[in-house]
Structure formats: C-alpha cells, structure tokens
Design an enzyme around this catalytic site. Sequence first.
Site, mmCIF file in Angstrom:
data_model
loop_
_atom_site.group_PDB
_atom_site.id
_atom_site.type_symbol
_atom_site.label_atom_id
_atom_site.label_comp_id
_atom_site.label_asym_id
_atom_site.label_seq_id
_atom_site.Cartn_x
_atom_site.Cartn_y
_atom_site.Cartn_z
ATOM 1 C CG ASP A 40 -1.766 -1.240 1.350
ATOM 2 O OD1 ASP A 40 -2.386 -1.636 0.344
ATOM 3 O OD2 ASP A 40 -1.772 -1.842 2.434
ATOM 4 N N GLY B 284 -11.011 -3.139 1.355
ATOM 5 C CA GLY B 284 -11.703 -2.094 2.098
ATOM 6 C C GLY B 284 -11.378 -2.090 3.578
ATOM 7 C CG HIS C 178 -1.024 -1.782 -7.947
ATOM 8 N ND1 HIS C 178 -0.042 -2.292 -8.768
ATOM 9 C CD2 HIS C 178 -0.735 -2.256 -6.710
ATOM 10 C CE1 HIS C 178 0.793 -3.033 -8.058
ATOM 11 N NE2 HIS C 178 0.380 -3.027 -6.812
ATOM 12 C CE LYS D 204 3.440 -2.348 -4.529
ATOM 13 N NZ LYS D 204 2.975 -1.993 -3.171
#
EC number: 6.3.4.4
Length: 440
Positions: A15, A312, A43, A18
């Site tokens: 996270d 989420g 991503h 990238k």
Amino acid sequence: MVKKNIVVVGTQWGDEGKGKIVDLLTDRVAAVVRFQGGHNAGHTLVIDGKKTVLHLIPSGILREDVECFIGNGVVLAPEALEKEVAQLEDTGLKVKHRLKISDACPLILDYHVALDQARELARGNKAIGTTGRGIGPAYEDKVARRGLRAGDLKNMSQLKQKLQTAMEYHNYMLTNYYKAEPVDFETLWAKCQAYADLIVPMLADIPNLIDLYNKEGKNLMFEGAQGTLLDIDQGTYPYVTSSNTTAGGAASGSGIGPCQLDYVLGITKAYATRVGGGPFPTELRYDVATDEGDAVGKELGTRGREFGATTGRQRRCGWFDAVALRRSAQVNGLTGVCLTKLDVLDELEEIKVCTKYRKDGQDVFLPPSSADEYELVEPHYETLKGWNTSTVGIDSWDALPEEAKVYIRFLEKEMGVTVSILSTGPDRSETLVLEDPFEV
C-alpha cells in the site's frame, strides 16, 4: 538513451503507492511486467481526477501504446481477470491485444478460495489476515507440482484429468479436515471452458518477448505487488504473502536475467501502514469502528485514506520505521526511493521516526527474522519538527517547507538510500522527480 529495465517494489507492508509511480513512469517504456502476487494487490491510479483501481493487470494498461505482461510468478484468477478486462474496455480502453500472459502462470480456482477462507476461519484469533482470494493455496499447488497453469487451458482433455485429480485432493481436505462444503466439479469444469476462451488468445512466451524488447533497446518496467516486509522469505513470517515481493522476484517471476535489471526503485510511504495481523513496532493504535485510540493514528488513517483498495479493510498506521527500511534497502539493492504521501504529515506539529529498536536492553538496528522476536522489540524514536503547511502538488525542491526538506534528508540518512522521486498527492501530475531512473 540506453535502454533501462526498471524494477518497482514496495519497501514496507504494501500500500505504498506503487501503482501511481508505475503509471507515471510508463510513458517511457514499451511494456510493464507483473512478476508476482495475484488479485490480492490493489493499485490505485488517479489521472486528471479520475480513479482507477487495478488488481491484476499491470498499471501500464492506462497508456494505450504500452503493452502489459503477466509473468509466470503471478497466480492468475480467471474470473478476476475477466472482470478487470471488461471494466477497462467499458471505459474505451483496448486491453486484450496489449495484454500478454505467461502460459506458466498458476491458475487460482474455486477450491483455492474455499481452502483459503476455511483456513483463516480455523485459525481464529491467530488469523494471518489474508484477503481470502486463494493466493496462498494456489502458490502451494505450484510448489507441490499439482497446480493447473494457464497453458493447460490449451488442451482441455488433459486439463479435465488434471482438474479431477486436484479436486479429489482438495475436496478431501475441505470436507474431512476443515468440515467445509466441497467444490462442485461440473460447475468448475464449465467455468474452465469459458476461461480458455478468454485466456488462450493472450498466452505468450514472456521471457522471449522480454529478451526481444531488450535486444531492440526498449525500456521495460517490472511492477511488484504488496511490499518487501510481506516477502515469503524476507518478511515478518508467517504474517507474509506467499510470493517473493523483493526485486529478486522480478527475475524469477518474469524470466528476465538478473543482470539485465538496471534500477530498483523502492516505493516508500512517509509513515508506515500495515493490513491484517503481524508485528508493527511503530503502530499508533486506532479503531475506526469505535473511534478510540491514538489521535495521530486516527489522523494518518483519515488524511491518508488508509483503507485497502482490494478489501476495504482499515489499515493500521504508525510512524516511519527506518529499521525496517534498512532491511528493505539490503534485500532489494535499492538504487533510489520514491517517497509517497508526504502531504499526509502536513498538519502534524511533530513527526517521529523510529531509528532503532530496543530488545533485552540492547540496541537493534535491523529487524529480527521471526515474528515472535519482532513482537518483543520496542521502538526508539527521534522527533522532528512538523511544517504545518500544505505540500500538495509542490513540483520543485525549493518550494518545499524547510522542515519537510529536513525530514526527507533525515530519512535518507537513516535508510542509506537517496530519495529520487517525491509524491505530493494522488494525481499523476502531483509528483516531483529529483533523479530520473531512466537517466541514471
């Protein structure tokens, strides 16, 4: 300009941002290669205010002149691939003719998902925090040499026999050990026939394509998923993913020779986050459900929008951990770092950086190899002054607040790696390139 093969990896627990950086740099490459992981990655790309979340297809797909390769190190979920292709093509992007898939990619099938979820349930409060999408079980089948691969979809009669054998084994485990429902063979077999129609036309010899592009002098980008501290070998085992997320995985997971890799860019968040279980020495505990816990942890999570793009789930937030980053620099051979989400720190009066751990009265400057030992360390912090002004969209070094410059230089010293790119917001345009990886 001499061709460059650039590897982009996360240096923390995933996270780090990238996807945005890969997308930013892909205007200079002929192809982007995914080399590990599966659709457990998320991503997020923001271009001109429009958000796109990719889970499986390389981030270069948003540039219409860039090809995208899925290498043999990726575990491929056909249903996730079909959904992602359809979503992208609904926006007008042409995907199928630019997407090439290694025939050696292991397939994630229904019984992998069932096993993944049954295992997490059985672990109870010792759950690893997997996404429950079958990633680990698919990698297990690969190593055990019983997995079905994308290339098997070219021969349906042989595939049927292999599928029957695999399902006998996995359904036995599901029903007898985990007391879960078995997966229905006929239902999955019908799905596999549809998978073949989608995937077989995109199969390609990825190592050969990479070699041809290199001989033609074309730039390539190798896109990692998750982060270094989740690497199956180098991470906080067993709270890790099931693949090699480090730069070395780019070679084994795509078929490029390791000596052909020219630059390793480590994507690094200006603070730390982690999803799921496992040690996290600098964590500032905050529970969004009850609105209880550390105030800075809450601010980092709120300003940073720290919720997983795939699941989420709330991400755990904490101060920057330079001890962990030293290990990332070592095992990846980082050439440079891209520091992301600096703007999340804009309103903090003071900012802490963990420069060492303490364990049994001793200073520890590199992380331990086991999660059990990791849980016993205490972070030691250096405190720096905050800058209390917005850095969003700043596009020159001179325009940065002086305290932000001090923070960046301090991180460089502690990591032992230069910050070559600075991300000052989610949009592609909100980026400051201090050292161009293609020009080094």
